[in-house]
Design a protein around this motif. Structure first.
Motif, short mmCIF file in Angstrom:
data_model
loop_
_atom_site.label_atom_id
_atom_site.label_comp_id
_atom_site.label_asym_id
_atom_site.label_seq_id
_atom_site.Cartn_x
_atom_site.Cartn_y
_atom_site.Cartn_z
N LEU A 43 0.83 -1.20 0.00
CA LEU A 43 0.00 0.00 0.00
C LEU A 43 0.87 1.26 0.00
N TRP A 44 1.92 1.26 0.84
CA TRP A 44 2.83 2.41 0.88
C TRP A 44 3.46 2.63 -0.51
N ALA A 45 3.98 1.57 -1.12
CA ALA A 45 4.66 1.69 -2.41
C ALA A 45 3.70 2.15 -3.51
N ASN A 46 2.46 1.70 -3.45
CA ASN A 46 1.49 2.09 -4.47
C ASN A 46 1.11 3.56 -4.40
N PRO A 95 20.37 4.54 -3.54
CA PRO A 95 20.04 5.25 -4.78
C PRO A 95 19.35 4.34 -5.78
N LEU A 96 18.35 4.90 -6.44
CA LEU A 96 17.61 4.17 -7.48
C LEU A 96 18.13 4.65 -8.83
N ASN A 97 19.17 3.99 -9.31
CA ASN A 97 19.90 4.47 -10.48
C ASN A 97 19.41 3.92 -11.81
N GLU A 98 18.48 2.96 -11.78
CA GLU A 98 17.98 2.36 -13.02
C GLU A 98 16.46 2.33 -13.03
N ALA A 99 15.91 2.47 -14.22
CA ALA A 99 14.46 2.31 -14.40
C ALA A 99 14.19 0.81 -14.47
N LYS A 100 13.69 0.26 -13.39
CA LYS A 100 13.40 -1.17 -13.30
C LYS A 100 12.58 -1.44 -12.05
N ARG A 101 12.20 -2.69 -11.84
CA ARG A 101 11.53 -3.09 -10.61
C ARG A 101 12.61 -3.54 -9.62
N TYR A 102 12.52 -3.00 -8.39
CA TYR A 102 13.42 -3.36 -7.30
C TYR A 102 12.65 -4.19 -6.27
N TYR A 103 13.36 -5.10 -5.61
CA TYR A 103 12.77 -5.95 -4.59
C TYR A 103 13.63 -5.86 -3.33
N PHE A 104 13.01 -5.54 -2.19
CA PHE A 104 13.72 -5.43 -0.93
C PHE A 104 13.02 -6.29 0.12
N ILE A 105 13.82 -6.99 0.94
CA ILE A 105 13.27 -7.80 2.02
C ILE A 105 14.12 -7.61 3.28
N CYS A 106 13.53 -7.98 4.41
CA CYS A 106 14.29 -8.08 5.65
C CYS A 106 14.83 -9.51 5.70
N GLY A 107 16.11 -9.64 5.97
CA GLY A 107 16.74 -10.95 5.87
C GLY A 107 16.80 -11.76 7.14
N GLY A 109 14.24 -13.13 8.80
CA GLY A 109 13.02 -13.90 9.00
C GLY A 109 11.77 -13.05 9.06
N GLN A 110 11.90 -11.75 9.21
CA GLN A 110 10.73 -10.88 9.30
C GLN A 110 10.07 -10.66 7.94
N CYS A 111 10.71 -11.07 6.87
CA CYS A 111 10.08 -10.99 5.55
C CYS A 111 8.77 -11.75 5.57
N PHE A 112 8.72 -12.87 6.29
CA PHE A 112 7.49 -13.66 6.38
C PHE A 112 6.40 -12.93 7.16
N ASN A 113 6.77 -11.90 7.91
CA ASN A 113 5.81 -11.07 8.65
C ASN A 113 5.51 -9.77 7.92
N GLY A 114 5.83 -9.73 6.63
CA GLY A 114 5.47 -8.57 5.81
C GLY A 114 6.57 -7.56 5.57
N MET A 115 7.77 -7.79 6.09
CA MET A 115 8.85 -6.82 5.88
C MET A 115 9.51 -7.06 4.52
N LYS A 116 8.76 -6.68 3.49
CA LYS A 116 9.26 -6.73 2.12
C LYS A 116 8.49 -5.72 1.30
N VAL A 117 9.19 -5.16 0.31
CA VAL A 117 8.56 -4.15 -0.53
C VAL A 117 9.17 -4.24 -1.93
N THR A 118 8.31 -4.08 -2.92
CA THR A 118 8.78 -4.01 -4.30
C THR A 118 8.33 -2.66 -4.87
N ILE A 119 9.21 -2.05 -5.64
CA ILE A 119 8.90 -0.74 -6.22
C ILE A 119 9.27 -0.74 -7.70
N LEU A 120 8.57 0.07 -8.46
CA LEU A 120 8.85 0.24 -9.88
C LEU A 120 9.42 1.65 -10.07
#
Length: 171
Positions: A43-46, A95-107, A109-120
């Motif tokens: 929701l935040w990323a959108n 820095p977001l140096n390229e026009a592409k989709r980026y994927y970020f997670i918490c490494g 174990g909290q990724c499974f609790n929603g700590m992940k975000v993808t941005i375009l």
């Protein structure tokens, strides 16, 4: 050695007219909630628009969390194998140096609790057509010139500096 008046005038005009009209935006993940479990980062990323040259910032307790940039498979499976980046400072500016989709997670174990975000990230848009004076303006009439944010302030600063440096009668 004190610079001559001509050198200072040249310097002021150089700064005044060489400023770029674009500014980067720092997107703080999760806004005032930061990088924490149980937040809807989709929701935040959108609600953000990312452009090449912007930053994405992660704010978190460095003893508890971290940030990994991964590919889509790593994002979908909450896996850090083959990570493209790893940040652990608690105040990470990426820095977001390229026009592409980026994927970020918490490494941790909290990724499974929603700590992940993808941005375009989009390419930079062309400058607005109103930012350049039209060539078809009849001679003798004034055309409004629209400056990008930040540029007007920089010009005002340079003019104020020059006015103080050379005395109030200079401008």
């Amino acid at each position: 050695m004190v610079p001559s008046s001509a050198q200072l005038i040249f310097f002021c005009f150089f700064i005044l007219f060489s400023a770029t009209a674009t500014t980067a935006t720092d997107h703080i993940v999760g806004a005032n909630k930061g990088w924490n479990p149980s937040i809807n980062y989709t929701l935040w990323a959108n609600n953000q628009t990312f452009y090449v040259g912007d930053l994405i910032s992660f704010r978190y307790q460095k003893t508890q969390y971290n940030v990994f940039e991964v590919n889509q498979t790593g994002y979908d499976n909450c896996a850090t194998e083959g990570a493209l980046g790893n940040w652990t400072s608690g105040k990470d500016f990426i820095p977001l140096n390229e026009a592409k989709r980026y994927y970020f997670i918490c490494g941790n174990g909290q990724c499974f609790n929603g700590m992940k975000v993808t941005i375009l990230v989009h390419p930079l848009p062309p400058p607005p057509s109103g930012s350049i004076a039209a060539n078809s303006t009849p001679s003798g009439s004034a055309a409004p010139v629209v400056f990008h944010k930040g540029l007007v302030g920089l010009r005002a600063f340079v003019l104020a500096f020059a006015s103080i440096w050379f005395g109030s009668g200079w401008i």
